[in-house]
Design an enzyme around this catalytic site. Sequence first.
Site, PDB file in Angstrom:
ATOM      1  CG  ASP A 125     -52.855 -19.242   0.903  1.00 54.07           C
ATOM      2  OD1 ASP A 125     -52.669 -20.461   0.987  1.00 54.07           O
ATOM      3  OD2 ASP A 125     -53.398 -18.686  -0.058  1.00 54.07           O
ATOM      4  CG  HIS A 169     -51.473 -26.552   5.897  1.00 49.02           C
ATOM      5  ND1 HIS A 169     -52.222 -25.420   6.000  1.00 49.02           N
ATOM      6  CD2 HIS A 169     -52.203 -27.544   6.448  1.00 49.02           C
ATOM      7  CE1 HIS A 169     -53.357 -25.723   6.587  1.00 49.02           C
ATOM      8  NE2 HIS A 169     -53.386 -26.996   6.856  1.00 49.02           N
TER       9      HIS A 169
HETATM   10  P1  GDP Z   1     -51.665 -22.040   5.383  1.00 49.70           P
HETATM   11  O1  GDP Z   1     -52.413 -22.656   4.251  1.00 49.70           O
HETATM   12  O2  GDP Z   1     -52.556 -21.197   6.229  1.00 49.70           O
HETATM   13  O3  GDP Z   1     -50.880 -23.023   6.166  1.00 49.70           O
HETATM   14  O4  GDP Z   1     -50.621 -21.023   4.766  1.00 49.70           O
HETATM   15  P2  GDP Z   1     -49.441 -21.293   3.744  1.00 49.70           P
HETATM   16  O5  GDP Z   1     -48.551 -22.311   4.288  1.00 49.70           O
HETATM   17  O6  GDP Z   1     -49.922 -21.497   2.370  1.00 49.70           O
HETATM   18  O7  GDP Z   1     -48.761 -19.863   3.690  1.00 49.70           O
HETATM   19  C1  GDP Z   1     -48.090 -19.370   4.707  1.00 49.70           C
HETATM   20  C2  GDP Z   1     -46.659 -19.066   4.243  1.00 49.70           C
HETATM   21  O8  GDP Z   1     -46.089 -18.231   5.175  1.00 49.70           O
HETATM   22  C3  GDP Z   1     -45.765 -20.282   4.202  1.00 49.70           C
HETATM   23  O9  GDP Z   1     -44.797 -20.103   3.216  1.00 49.70           O
HETATM   24  C4  GDP Z   1     -45.133 -20.300   5.585  1.00 49.70           C
HETATM   25  O10 GDP Z   1     -43.875 -20.954   5.648  1.00 49.70           O
HETATM   26  C5  GDP Z   1     -44.985 -18.853   5.825  1.00 49.70           C
HETATM   27  N1  GDP Z   1     -45.088 -18.405   7.206  1.00 49.70           N
HETATM   28  C6  GDP Z   1     -45.906 -18.822   8.215  1.00 49.70           C
HETATM   29  N2  GDP Z   1     -45.734 -18.037   9.296  1.00 49.70           N
HETATM   30  C7  GDP Z   1     -44.794 -17.111   8.967  1.00 49.70           C
HETATM   31  C8  GDP Z   1     -44.213 -16.000   9.652  1.00 49.70           C
HETATM   32  O11 GDP Z   1     -44.527 -15.675  10.770  1.00 49.70           O
HETATM   33  N3  GDP Z   1     -43.300 -15.263   8.929  1.00 49.70           N
HETATM   34  C9  GDP Z   1     -42.932 -15.553   7.660  1.00 49.70           C
HETATM   35  N4  GDP Z   1     -42.041 -14.785   7.057  1.00 49.70           N
HETATM   36  N5  GDP Z   1     -43.481 -16.585   6.988  1.00 49.70           N
HETATM   37  C10 GDP Z   1     -44.387 -17.340   7.632  1.00 49.70           C
END
Ligand code: GDP
Length: 429
Positions: free
Chosen positions: A12, A40
């Site tokens: 995440d 993701h």
């Molecule tokens: P992953 O499994 O590593 O892809 O992570 P997730 O998608 O589960 O969690 C990351 C969350 O953070 C998601 O809701 C993304 O839209 C959000 N996200 C990713 N990068 C950023 C950022 O730089 N800022 C903010 N506020 N949210 C982000």
Amino acid sequence: MVKAIVGANWGDEGKGKMTDMLACNADIVIRFQGGANAGHTIVNDYGKFALHTLPSGVFNSNTTNIIGNGVALNIPVFFNELKEVVSRDVPMPKILISDRCQIVMPYHIAFDEYEEERLGKSSFGSTKSGIAPFYSDKYAKIGIQVQELFDEKSLREHLERIAPQKNVILEHLYHKPALDIDALMETLKEYKEMVEPYVCDVSLYLDNAIKEGKEILLEGQLGTLKDPDHGIYPMVTSSSTLASYGAIGTGIPPYEIKQIVTVCKAYSSAVGAGAFVSEIFGEEADELRRRGGDGGEYGATTGRPRRMGWFDCVASKYGCRLQGTTDVAFTVLDVLGYLEKIPVCVGYEIDGEVTTDFPTTVKLEKAKPVLKVLDGWMCDIRGIKTYEELPENCRKYIEFCEEQIGYPITYVSNGPKREDIIKRKSALK
Ligand code: GDP
């Protein structure tokens, strides 16, 4: 050139967004491990998507999206996700599925549920996607590869060999009905029809693609601390989350992976059980959870509230080292803009001694965080496009974390959208 995108921590970290962004220039995006147990979140021009099994390149019509042999492929989940994406106006993506990829069987999911039920309170917090039973069968050599779907006779024989072993456990441990081979054969016939147009000798395909100089992205799931060998065993996942496994889970030579982008979140979050040294609780945690990610820190697959904590330099240094990091993407930094003071975990105190080296699980359970408090920047940094424009305290925060982890932070993500990214020249690179 082959690049890998992987996580430094518990998952995440924002890998989906980084992959979506880097996928714009990729000819191929390939998943090499894991299954539908994690997700993701991607926000782009088509909207907001939670992808569990589809590679993150599905939004770019020039990109070929591949399921590598290392993945636990849940065929109905995969095709439902594809249907959902296409129903939301995304053009039908190019898809390939490895003929050596193994299939998540309905009984893997059932066994996962039954085992969590049996363990009760001491359960692992599994997402019940069948991942652990799937990989257990793979390494016990009783898994089913996609290519087996194309020979009905030998497939039935295989199931008949598997069933007695499963049935003993079903009957005597879980007190549940035995496997129905006819029903399984029917299901597998449907699976065959679904995957048939996409099945491919992926390692051969990639060998040619590498020779042609194609841009290839290996997309990891979860992060280092969930790796079965190097993570917080046994509270880990069942397939390797490391970039080096990208070679095995796709069938390419390890030396072809030239760039390893390790995604590291500017604070910590975790799902499931297991030691989490920099964890915070109560109102402090609730506020960070509410403000975190894009609309709160809740599991993309399960909707469960994530456990929250401060940035952990010890775990992140280790997480980056095990990945073989060439670049760190430091994400979700914008979320911290509300804090006047930001604690960072710079060491673990274990039995009265402080270390910055990540320990094995038994020691980890005893570790207490050593915190250093940095000044916050108290403003919204979304929309900022260059490193120099970031507030001074924000830059200090980035540079402090970079120095602690020892790997170059070359991307700073300051929002969930594809364009919310600041490229940076690191002194370490
Ligand atoms: P992953 O499994 O590593 O892809 O992570 P997730 O998608 O589960 O969690 C990351 C969350 O953070 C998601 O809701 C993304 O839209 C959000 N996200 C990713 N990068 C950023 C950022 O730089 N800022 C903010 N506020 N949210 C982000």
